[in-house]
Design a protein around this motif. Sequence first.
Motif, PDB file in Angstrom:
ATOM      1  N   ASN A   1      29.341 -46.269   0.692  1.00 32.21           N
ATOM      2  CA  ASN A   1      29.206 -47.728   0.672  1.00 32.21           C
ATOM      3  C   ASN A   1      30.124 -48.279  -0.426  1.00 32.21           C
ATOM      4  OD1 ASN A   1      28.391 -50.392   0.557  1.00 32.21           O
ATOM      5  ND2 ASN A   1      26.305 -49.944  -0.117  1.00 32.21           N
ATOM      6  N   GLN A   2      31.037 -49.137  -0.048  1.00 33.78           N
ATOM      7  CA  GLN A   2      31.983 -49.716  -1.007  1.00 33.78           C
ATOM      8  C   GLN A   2      31.401 -50.905  -1.771  1.00 33.78           C
ATOM      9  OE1 GLN A   2      35.153 -48.276  -1.561  1.00 33.78           O
ATOM     10  NE2 GLN A   2      34.055 -46.717  -0.402  1.00 33.78           N
ATOM     11  N   HIS A   3      30.176 -51.321  -1.416  1.00 33.24           N
ATOM     12  CA  HIS A   3      29.564 -52.500  -2.045  1.00 33.24           C
ATOM     13  C   HIS A   3      28.134 -52.193  -2.477  1.00 33.24           C
ATOM     14  CE1 HIS A   3      33.026 -54.826  -0.800  1.00 33.24           C
ATOM     15  NE2 HIS A   3      32.940 -54.190   0.356  1.00 33.24           N
ATOM     16  N   LYS A   4      27.972 -51.108  -3.216  1.00 27.93           N
ATOM     17  CA  LYS A   4      26.642 -50.670  -3.656  1.00 27.93           C
ATOM     18  C   LYS A   4      25.939 -51.713  -4.534  1.00 27.93           C
ATOM     19  CE  LYS A   4      28.430 -46.632  -5.038  1.00 27.93           C
ATOM     20  NZ  LYS A   4      29.668 -46.509  -4.315  1.00 27.93           N
ATOM     21  N   ASP A   5      26.712 -52.597  -5.152  1.00 29.27           N
ATOM     22  CA  ASP A   5      26.124 -53.602  -6.040  1.00 29.27           C
ATOM     23  C   ASP A   5      25.541 -54.783  -5.267  1.00 29.27           C
ATOM     24  OD1 ASP A   5      28.809 -54.090  -5.316  1.00 29.27           O
ATOM     25  OD2 ASP A   5      29.093 -55.484  -6.978  1.00 29.27           O
ATOM     26  N   ASN A   6      25.780 -54.859  -3.968  1.00 28.06           N
ATOM     27  CA  ASN A   6      25.261 -55.954  -3.136  1.00 28.06           C
ATOM     28  C   ASN A   6      24.103 -55.472  -2.262  1.00 28.06           C
ATOM     29  OD1 ASN A   6      27.392 -57.458  -4.083  1.00 28.06           O
ATOM     30  ND2 ASN A   6      28.487 -57.509  -2.136  1.00 28.06           N
ATOM     31  N   ASP A   7      23.138 -56.357  -2.066  1.00 26.16           N
ATOM     32  CA  ASP A   7      22.132 -56.143  -1.026  1.00 26.16           C
ATOM     33  C   ASP A   7      22.634 -56.854   0.212  1.00 26.16           C
ATOM     34  OD1 ASP A   7      20.364 -54.640  -2.488  1.00 26.16           O
ATOM     35  OD2 ASP A   7      19.048 -56.319  -2.993  1.00 26.16           O
ATOM     36  N   TYR A   8      22.771 -56.139   1.303  1.00 30.77           N
ATOM     37  CA  TYR A   8      23.208 -56.744   2.555  1.00 30.77           C
ATOM     38  C   TYR A   8      22.727 -55.898   3.717  1.00 30.77           C
ATOM     39  CZ  TYR A   8      27.060 -53.303   2.457  1.00 30.77           C
ATOM     40  OH  TYR A   8      27.804 -52.149   2.412  1.00 30.77           O
TER      41      TYR A   8
END
Length: 161
Positions: free
Chosen positions: A32-39
């Motif tokens: 996951n390239q966006h681990k800092d986001n909840d989506y």
Amino acid sequence: MKSDTKDLTLLGNQNNKYVYDYDPSILETFENQHKDNDYFVKFNVPEFTSLCPITGQPDFATIYISYMPDVRMVESKSLKLYLFSFRNHGGFHEDCVNLIMKDLIELMDPKYIEVWGKFTPRGGISIDPYCNYGKPGTVYEEMAKQRLFQHDMYPERVDNR
């Protein structure tokens, strides 16, 4: 179950091997390239098929998979081939939906996941099993409880089956 992008064997491969018996080893992941986001990531699978374990007759469904990734994500082509592997799987509707969710939890360890099967009627009745999971000890565990308790409180009008 594969884990690195460089290890993806199915994406871009023109020599697909279709497996006709349930096989979770087909599933592959990538980071996951966006681990800092909840989506949410949502898959709509309108051509799912399995077999009734008693009669052997085919069952048809649309499967909805929604999940909030953590570190790993499922690669979509491997998911398609995995779901195709249910074609000769003898399982009740509820079993298929729960099995899909459990395999994806084992594969990805997502923050949250839900799987909903909307099966076409046989014998004048349709069955629409829903299951979900939130990672224990996190806010997603409470989210899963709330979504389950409120699931289908306002069901859609079914006029297409």
